[in-house]
Structures are given as structure tokens and as C-alpha cells.
Design an enzyme around this catalytic site. Sequence first.
Site, mmCIF file in Angstrom:
data_model
loop_
_atom_site.group_PDB
_atom_site.id
_atom_site.type_symbol
_atom_site.label_atom_id
_atom_site.label_comp_id
_atom_site.label_asym_id
_atom_site.label_seq_id
_atom_site.Cartn_x
_atom_site.Cartn_y
_atom_site.Cartn_z
ATOM 1 N N SER A 85 0.833 -1.204 0.000
ATOM 2 C CA SER A 85 0.000 0.000 0.000
ATOM 3 C C SER A 85 0.870 1.258 0.000
ATOM 4 C CB SER A 85 -0.960 -0.035 1.184
ATOM 5 O OG SER A 85 -2.107 0.761 0.934
ATOM 6 N N LYS A 137 -21.353 17.291 9.394
ATOM 7 C CA LYS A 137 -20.246 17.712 10.255
ATOM 8 C C LYS A 137 -19.775 16.587 11.170
ATOM 9 C CE LYS A 137 -17.308 20.685 11.833
ATOM 10 N NZ LYS A 137 -16.164 21.061 10.993
#
Length: 272
Positions: A85, A137
Site C-alpha cells: 500500500s 459535520k
Amino acid sequence: MFWPFKPAFQKQIARIEITGAIASATRKQVLEALKTVEEKRFPALLLRIDSPGGTVGDSQEIYSALKRLREKIKIIASFGNISASGGVYIGMGATHIMANPGTITGSIGVILRGNNLERLLQKIGVSFKVVKSGPYKDILAFDRELTQPEQHILQELIDTSYQQFVQTVAEGRNLAVDAVKSFADGRIFTGQQALELGVIDRLGTEEDARRWAAELVGLDPNKTKCYTLEERKPLLTRLLSGNRQALVLSSGVDWVEFEMSTSGLPLWLYRP
């Protein structure tokens, strides 16, 4: 006046070792070490990577610094036990890449994880009152399930990060984007398979990578030594540990701390 002797550092290969999860501490240490490599005018850098990956931004900054440096010197990446990765992403900043036949590599993709403790909180009678400026949010809040719009937003974020990863591998290895996507689905593979896919250039040990780096810059592979760089330690620590030149850069965080600090962040990380 012509001086017939090369400075000491120009007769050596710089070496940086990146181990463990890639996070902000790794980035700071590696960028400082790369600056030293450039200032001392080493002709080549051996980059030893033994990492499952880590945070996206830190991996990108290390890659960008390597890409700039390779315009001036040769950089050989040596993949160790695992370079997956984000470890692969960093390796794309090297001039050439070498891995052991059994190196675990690949895992090209993005993962984002959050914790949902809603059922546990209900059992113990705990709830949270939230006041927010917008509907998203508190996305990935641990006390409730994701909504469908939130899942869509996060999937777009992951897809964008994934495209950046694929594009970098395609450019770094001179491969077509579709060819990279054919194996960039999160799977891991060995160094032998990576060679067949075009992700690396050669199979070999770190010693083989050192010799290759020496040959690329016209140095004698039998005599050329590595000068390994590390984070500078306090004087007392250096005195107690002796005058060692074998130096290592690591993430400086344990896995529990890493899990806590990256919860809710997109990661280029292999998670077995």
C-alpha cells in the site's frame, strides 16, 4: 584548482530505512534525512522499505520528496519483508525497485474505518446530543450508523484517493492505467508476482540493491559502503549506545496509537 580526490560522501551510498506504519513522525524523519542526502551530495540512495503503508498525506509527501531528489541522484528502493500500500506508493519515487521473491507487496488501494458503538451505548444507557452547522459535520460519528448520503460522500473520497494511487503507479512504472487497475484491487502479491506485473524491476536482496546502486553511479560494488541516516538522538543516548553507524528510521508509534490517531482517515495501508 583541480582536486583529484572525491569528498568522502561521494564515495558512499546513502541509506534510509523506513519501517512500521507510515505516519507524521515517519514523514518528518525521512524528509530530514533526504535533505541531508542532497546536501552531502551522495551519488545514490538505497531506500529500504519494510512497511504495510499508512496515512495518505504523509506517503504522498515522502514520494514527492523522493521524486525531486531522483532528478539529481539515483535512488534504488529495496522492498523487505513487506512493502504494501503506502509502502508501494513511496517506492514509486525511486529510480528502480528491487524486492525479494517472497516479499509481501501490493495492497494497492484505500481503506477508511470508523467505529460504531451505537448498540453498546444503548445497552449502558448513554446517548449524545449534537449541535452541528451542517448535516455532515459529524460524519463517521461512533454513536450512530452512516446515512446513505454519508456513505456516498465517503465513497467519492475513497475513489479520488484511489485514482491518485493508480495514476502514480502507472506513471512510476510506465504502465497503462487499465493495466494497473487490473491488479490494484487491494490484493497482495509476492515480489515474484510484482516483477511479472511490472511493479518492480528486479528480484534480489538488499545487498543486491546496494551493489546495483553502486554500479549505476560508477562505484566499485565490492568496496562501496552505505552510510545510513537516522533521526538525531540526544547526546547522552548516543554516548550510552556507543558509536554506531547503523541507523534506522521508523514510525515511532505503536499500533494502538496508530489506530486511535487515524480512525476516520483514508489510509493506504495493508490490514491483514
